[in-house]
Design an enzyme around this catalytic site. Sequence first.
Site, PDB file in Angstrom:
ATOM      1  N   HIS A 147       0.870  -1.182   0.000  1.00  0.00           N
ATOM      2  CA  HIS A 147       0.000   0.000   0.000  1.00  0.00           C
ATOM      3  C   HIS A 147       0.907   1.231   0.000  1.00  0.00           C
ATOM      4  O   HIS A 147       1.951   1.225   0.676  1.00  0.00           O
ATOM      5  CB  HIS A 147      -0.858   0.069   1.269  1.00  0.00           C
ATOM      6  CG  HIS A 147      -2.143  -0.692   1.232  1.00  0.00           C
ATOM      7  ND1 HIS A 147      -2.635  -1.344   2.355  1.00  0.00           N
ATOM      8  CD2 HIS A 147      -3.065  -0.876   0.254  1.00  0.00           C
ATOM      9  CE1 HIS A 147      -3.804  -1.907   2.053  1.00  0.00           C
ATOM     10  NE2 HIS A 147      -4.081  -1.646   0.781  1.00  0.00           N
ATOM     11  N   CYS A 201      -2.411   2.933   9.022  1.00  0.00           N
ATOM     12  CA  CYS A 201      -3.423   1.964   8.574  1.00  0.00           C
ATOM     13  C   CYS A 201      -4.655   1.993   9.480  1.00  0.00           C
ATOM     14  O   CYS A 201      -5.761   1.708   9.033  1.00  0.00           O
ATOM     15  CB  CYS A 201      -2.868   0.549   8.587  1.00  0.00           C
ATOM     16  SG  CYS A 201      -1.475   0.272   7.507  1.00  0.00           S
TER      17      CYS A 201
END
Length: 265
Positions: free
Chosen positions: A164, A258
């Site tokens: 990511h 996150c």
Amino acid sequence: MTSPRRYLMCRPTHFAVTYRINPWMDPTAPYDNALAVAQWESLRRAFLDLGHTVDLIDPLPGLPDMVFAANGGTIVDGRALGVQFRDAERADEAPAYASWFREQGLEVTMPKHTNEGEGDILLAGDVLLAGTGFRTAHASHAETQEFLQRPVITLQLVDPAYYHLDTALCVLDETNVAYLPEAFSPGSRSVLRQLFPNAIIATPEDAAVLGLNAVSDGRNVVLPVQATELSAALARAGYHPIGVDVSELRKAGGGPKCCTLEVRP
Ligand code: ARG
């Protein structure tokens, strides 16, 4: 320069590592749910101590990765782009986050292509930096630009450990970022050098403890306490690093960022 932020978080009540969708996850390794909750609480406390607002979404059973709220959407100017996960294991998180956005009165649209929210789409000043290569599809960058009405800059991720964008790059303020060059393709590295000539370059050691998975309000940077070199570099550049230990969540491939979705109403 810094103003109070509004963050959405999800308590890791049902956190577990039961499947493997990134190289950090090992379903055969032990993990401690109670420790994950305690570490997550310390992250939430760090945000509250900085004067930020933390909203909570109810964790759902059977969704062990729902703690990673950054993957719930991308919210800019009161518009919320929902998500479409690459992996079936996380699919049911998408409607849960979208419902929460609607309850807040945000305008919500759902993407047609794979899009994992602020895991891959990061607001940097007036533009959106958008990662692709592992999760968010390149095709979703166009729909992101269309709906959120901000220029989108595509960045190609090349290392599966940094699957990511928010594992390889942290937006520090309106004009600067920190990143790991090795996580990007040669062309994307060149683009990053052009856009951010004064960027803080992270070491592989910092990145390996998910040090770049940090949350900045423009001055205070909440990052994994294990990222000592990055912390020192941030302090030298005039930022205020705040170390938190979320090592238990790292077993799922996640860090402070996150766990945190910024709500920009
Ligand atoms: N286990 C999760 C996954 O692989 C971790 C998500 C981390 N979130 C993030 N914004 N990088 O999907």
